[in-house]
Design an enzyme around this catalytic site. Structure first.
Site, PDB file in Angstrom:
ATOM      1  N   ASP A  69      45.431  -5.217  35.091  1.00  0.00           N
ATOM      2  CA  ASP A  69      44.243  -4.645  34.463  1.00  0.00           C
ATOM      3  C   ASP A  69      44.750  -3.550  33.532  1.00  0.00           C
ATOM      4  OD1 ASP A  69      42.060  -3.055  33.769  1.00  0.00           O
ATOM      5  OD2 ASP A  69      41.033  -3.400  35.674  1.00  0.00           O
ATOM      6  N   TYR A 160      33.428  -1.191  19.335  1.00  0.00           N
ATOM      7  CA  TYR A 160      34.549  -2.108  19.065  1.00  0.00           C
ATOM      8  C   TYR A 160      35.294  -1.670  17.806  1.00  0.00           C
ATOM      9  CZ  TYR A 160      36.986  -6.564  18.366  1.00  0.00           C
ATOM     10  OH  TYR A 160      37.944  -7.538  18.198  1.00  0.00           O
TER      11      TYR A 160
HETATM   12  N1  LIG Z   1      38.143 -13.630  18.974  1.00  0.00           N
HETATM   13  C1  LIG Z   1      38.010 -12.973  17.834  1.00  0.00           C
HETATM   14  O1  LIG Z   1      37.220 -13.338  16.961  1.00  0.00           O
HETATM   15  C2  LIG Z   1      38.858 -11.754  17.582  1.00  0.00           C
HETATM   16  C3  LIG Z   1      38.870 -11.190  16.292  1.00  0.00           C
HETATM   17  C4  LIG Z   1      39.629 -10.062  16.066  1.00  0.00           C
HETATM   18  C5  LIG Z   1      40.345  -9.481  17.081  1.00  0.00           C
HETATM   19  N2  LIG Z   1      40.319 -10.034  18.315  1.00  0.00           N
HETATM   20  C6  LIG Z   1      41.075  -9.377  19.378  1.00  0.00           C
HETATM   21  O2  LIG Z   1      42.033 -10.265  19.909  1.00  0.00           O
HETATM   22  C7  LIG Z   1      42.194  -9.998  21.304  1.00  0.00           C
HETATM   23  C8  LIG Z   1      42.020 -11.287  22.095  1.00  0.00           C
HETATM   24  O3  LIG Z   1      40.715 -11.806  21.855  1.00  0.00           O
HETATM   25  P1  LIG Z   1      40.274 -13.248  22.388  1.00  0.00           P
HETATM   26  O4  LIG Z   1      39.532 -13.916  21.322  1.00  0.00           O
HETATM   27  O5  LIG Z   1      41.428 -13.946  23.007  1.00  0.00           O
HETATM   28  O6  LIG Z   1      39.231 -12.800  23.507  1.00  0.00           O
HETATM   29  P2  LIG Z   1      38.899 -13.525  24.900  1.00  0.00           P
HETATM   30  O7  LIG Z   1      37.601 -12.967  25.332  1.00  0.00           O
HETATM   31  O8  LIG Z   1      39.058 -14.999  24.777  1.00  0.00           O
HETATM   32  O9  LIG Z   1      40.066 -12.990  25.844  1.00  0.00           O
HETATM   33  C9  LIG Z   1      40.212 -11.638  26.176  1.00  0.00           C
HETATM   34  C10 LIG Z   1      40.999 -11.573  27.469  1.00  0.00           C
HETATM   35  O10 LIG Z   1      41.136 -10.185  27.818  1.00  0.00           O
HETATM   36  C11 LIG Z   1      41.017 -10.109  29.222  1.00  0.00           C
HETATM   37  N3  LIG Z   1      40.638  -8.759  29.650  1.00  0.00           N
HETATM   38  C12 LIG Z   1      39.428  -8.136  29.538  1.00  0.00           C
HETATM   39  N4  LIG Z   1      39.469  -6.940  30.134  1.00  0.00           N
HETATM   40  C13 LIG Z   1      40.737  -6.801  30.616  1.00  0.00           C
HETATM   41  C14 LIG Z   1      41.399  -5.779  31.339  1.00  0.00           C
HETATM   42  N5  LIG Z   1      40.773  -4.634  31.697  1.00  0.00           N
HETATM   43  N6  LIG Z   1      42.694  -5.962  31.688  1.00  0.00           N
HETATM   44  C15 LIG Z   1      43.332  -7.115  31.350  1.00  0.00           C
HETATM   45  N7  LIG Z   1      42.766  -8.113  30.677  1.00  0.00           N
HETATM   46  C16 LIG Z   1      41.476  -7.961  30.314  1.00  0.00           C
HETATM   47  C17 LIG Z   1      39.950 -11.146  29.585  1.00  0.00           C
HETATM   48  O11 LIG Z   1      40.038 -11.497  30.966  1.00  0.00           O
HETATM   49  C18 LIG Z   1      40.297 -12.274  28.642  1.00  0.00           C
HETATM   50  O12 LIG Z   1      41.164 -13.218  29.238  1.00  0.00           O
HETATM   51  C19 LIG Z   1      41.186  -8.907  21.664  1.00  0.00           C
HETATM   52  O13 LIG Z   1      41.838  -7.658  21.644  1.00  0.00           O
HETATM   53  C20 LIG Z   1      40.188  -8.998  20.551  1.00  0.00           C
HETATM   54  O14 LIG Z   1      39.523  -7.775  20.334  1.00  0.00           O
HETATM   55  C21 LIG Z   1      39.604 -11.164  18.594  1.00  0.00           C
END
Ligand SMILES: NC(=O)c1ccc[n+]([C@@H]2O[C@H](COP(=O)([O-])OP(=O)(O)OC[C@H]3O[C@@H](n4cnc5c(N)ncnc54)[C@H](O)[C@@H]3O)[C@@H](O)[C@H]2O)c1
Length: 261
Positions: A69, A160
């Site tokens: 976490d 965010y």
């Molecule tokens: N998906 C998008 O459109 C997008 C765009 C820009 C940036 N991002 C960034 O990329 C990263 C990954 O996004 P994604 O699309 O894979 O999201 P996702 O929701 O598919 O995955 C996020 C993961 O983070 C984990 N997580 C949440 N809280 C946590 C904690 N306290 N400790 C450990 N793990 C934790 C969740 O369990 C999940 O597996 C994020 O930082 C997100 O902000 C995503």
């Protein structure tokens, strides 16, 4: 002719080894949020590039082998101590754990603000801090998942946007510190626009008309589609690799032209 979309679905590694950009042979890389769309694609891409992945996430996430976490300092201490015992050092860290919560400044309550900051910004700080001594041993690279919303604002994702702005500047501070060492520790931020997966589904799903919201997100992207997780993963593996040895402290939009306007 292969369309943009078909090309991205083929995946970098599906191309019979041609155009293989990054080699991560023998590199040990810790990935947070590895159960998610981007973290999972990054873990797969690192393995395909010959690296060893320590795939971490919350207990509820699938396909990961390490419970971490990112908001808990004690978890970082346990995981990095374990890596030191097993491997002696780290070559890379990808901070991919994150959450997005919809809400303007008027609609975001303080508890939500603190939860988003805790996962997105505190979690990235703790990752950089605790991985740094292991990365310093042989030199290494950190890739932080920021966002286009770390570069430009959004009225409706206040917490965010602020958290990702913090990630992008934290990245520069870590990079400048890492550049003082020989071998150096590099640190870069990847800034995706909307990527197919649970995060965008949840953002759209939390509104009255999810389909219309998805269409609006796509309409903001000049290339005219959402990104794919493996497209982000390829950029991450490049930044982790020695091919990127002179690149540090930079933000990399991967956004179909969104921030070009
Ligand atoms: N998906 C998008 O459109 C997008 C765009 C820009 C940036 N991002 C960034 O990329 C990263 C990954 O996004 P994604 O699309 O894979 O999201 P996702 O929701 O598919 O995955 C996020 C993961 O983070 C984990 N997580 C949440 N809280 C946590 C904690 N306290 N400790 C450990 N793990 C934790 C969740 O369990 C999940 O597996 C994020 O930082 C997100 O902000 C995503």
């Amino acid at each position: 002719m292969t369309s943009d979309r078909e090309y991205s679905k083929m995946g970098h590694w599906g191309m019979k080894g041609r155009n293989r950009l990054s080699d991560l042979k023998d590199k040990i890389v810790l990935v947070t949020g590895a159960g998610g769309a981007i973290g999972g694609a990054v873990a797969a891409a690192i393995r395909n590039a010959g690296g060893t992945v320590i795939a971490s996430d919350l207990a509820s996430a699938k396909g990961t082998d390490t419970l971490l976490d990112v908001t808990l300092e004690a978890d970082w201490q346990r995981v990095t101590a374990d890596i030191e015992t097993r491997h002696g050092h780290l070559d890379g860290l990808v901070n991919a754990a994150g959450i997005a919560v919809v809400g303007s400044i008027e609609k975001t309550d303080f508890a939500t603000w603190k939860r988003v900051m805790s996962i997105n910004l505190d979690g990235t700080f703790l990752g950089c801090k605790y991985a740094f001594p292991l990365l310093r041993k042989k030199g290494g690279a950190i890739v932080n998942l920021s966002s286009v919303l770390g570069l430009v604002g959004s009225s409706n994702l206040t917490a965010y946007t602020a958290s990702k702005g913090g990630v992008s500047l934290l990245t520069k501070s870590v990079a400048l510190n890492g550049a003082r060492y020989r071998p150096s520790v590099r640190c870069n931020a990847v800034c995706p626009a909307f990527i197919e997966g649970a995060m965008v589904d949840d953002i759209a799903g939390g509104t009255k008309n999810p389909q219309a919201v998805q269409q609006r997100l796509i309409a903001d992207i000049p290339i005219g589609r959402l990104g794919q997780p493996d497209e982000v993963a390829k950029l991450c593996t490049y930044l982790l690799s020695d091919d990127a040895a002179f690149i540090t402290g930079a933000d990399f939009p991967i956004d179909g032209g969104l921030t070009a306007r």
